[in-house]
Design a protein around this motif. Structure first.
Motif, PDB file in Angstrom:
ATOM      1  N   TYR A  75       0.862  -1.412   0.095  1.00  0.00           N
ATOM      2  CA  TYR A  75      -0.003   0.234   0.031  1.00  0.00           C
ATOM      3  C   TYR A  75       1.095   1.313  -0.386  1.00  0.00           C
ATOM      4  N   VAL A  76       1.942   1.301   0.582  1.00  0.00           N
ATOM      5  CA  VAL A  76       2.911   2.574   0.538  1.00  0.00           C
ATOM      6  C   VAL A  76       3.714   2.671   0.067  1.00  0.00           C
ATOM      7  N   ALA A  77       3.636   1.404  -0.889  1.00  0.00           N
ATOM      8  CA  ALA A  77       4.530   1.589  -2.442  1.00  0.00           C
ATOM      9  C   ALA A  77       3.658   2.772  -3.100  1.00  0.00           C
ATOM     10  N   GLY A  78       2.886   2.307  -3.676  1.00  0.00           N
ATOM     11  CA  GLY A  78       1.681   2.175  -3.921  1.00  0.00           C
ATOM     12  C   GLY A  78       1.171   3.684  -3.838  1.00  0.00           C
ATOM     13  N   GLU A  79       1.117   4.290  -2.820  1.00  0.00           N
ATOM     14  CA  GLU A  79       0.460   5.442  -2.603  1.00  0.00           C
ATOM     15  C   GLU A  79       1.925   6.208  -3.409  1.00  0.00           C
ATOM     16  N   SER A  80       3.294   5.820  -2.349  1.00  0.00           N
ATOM     17  CA  SER A  80       4.729   6.803  -3.021  1.00  0.00           C
ATOM     18  C   SER A  80       4.401   7.109  -4.015  1.00  0.00           C
ATOM     19  N   LYS A  81       3.832   6.236  -5.322  1.00  0.00           N
ATOM     20  CA  LYS A  81       4.029   6.133  -6.605  1.00  0.00           C
ATOM     21  C   LYS A  81       3.433   7.028  -7.005  1.00  0.00           C
ATOM     22  N   LYS A  82       2.099   7.197  -6.538  1.00  0.00           N
ATOM     23  CA  LYS A  82       0.403   7.649  -6.819  1.00  0.00           C
ATOM     24  C   LYS A  82       1.651   9.275  -6.657  1.00  0.00           C
TER      25      LYS A  82
END
Length: 122
Positions: free
Chosen positions: A75-82
């Protein structure tokens, strides 16, 4: 994870990432005190997360036990990328430069970044 989660849903996820499976009542008891949510609010948020396929549940007697289907790290990786994609064209350097220009990096932050870069190089 395609669907975004709200700040309130995120609070529920933090509880479930820390410990699961949990009943709705258990989740409600672990939500930070400042939220002051009713049992119905917690159940509504759990229902939304179920509909988004971010949590799953299993029946245990007359109650359901909830567990995350998405790992915190993913989740953190996805939100960081967004965030980087939306605000910084997908690049990390402008993000770090932005924080540095606003004096939002402490000496400790800089030391951690330097250590990370050194480790990545070796």
């Amino acid at each position: 994870m395609a669907e975004r989660i709200s700040d309130a849903e995120h609070a529920v996820m933090e509880v479930l990432w820390d410990e699961s499976p949990l009943s709705a009542q258990d989740v409600g008891e672990r939500i930070p005190a400042g939220r002051d949510w009713s049992a119905n609010t917690v159940k509504t948020l759990l229902g939304r997360l179920l509909a988004k396929n971010i949590i799953g549940h299993q029946e245990e007697g007359r109650r359901y036990l909830y567990r995350p289907l998405v790992e915190r790290g993913d989740y953190v990786a996805g939100e960081s990328k967004k965030l980087m994609d939306r605000l910084f064209g997908g690049k990390l350097t402008p993000l770090v430069a932005h924080l540095a220009e606003r004096d939002e990096l402490t000496d400790s932050d800089i030391a951690e970044i330097e250590a990370l870069l050194k480790a990545l190089k070796s």
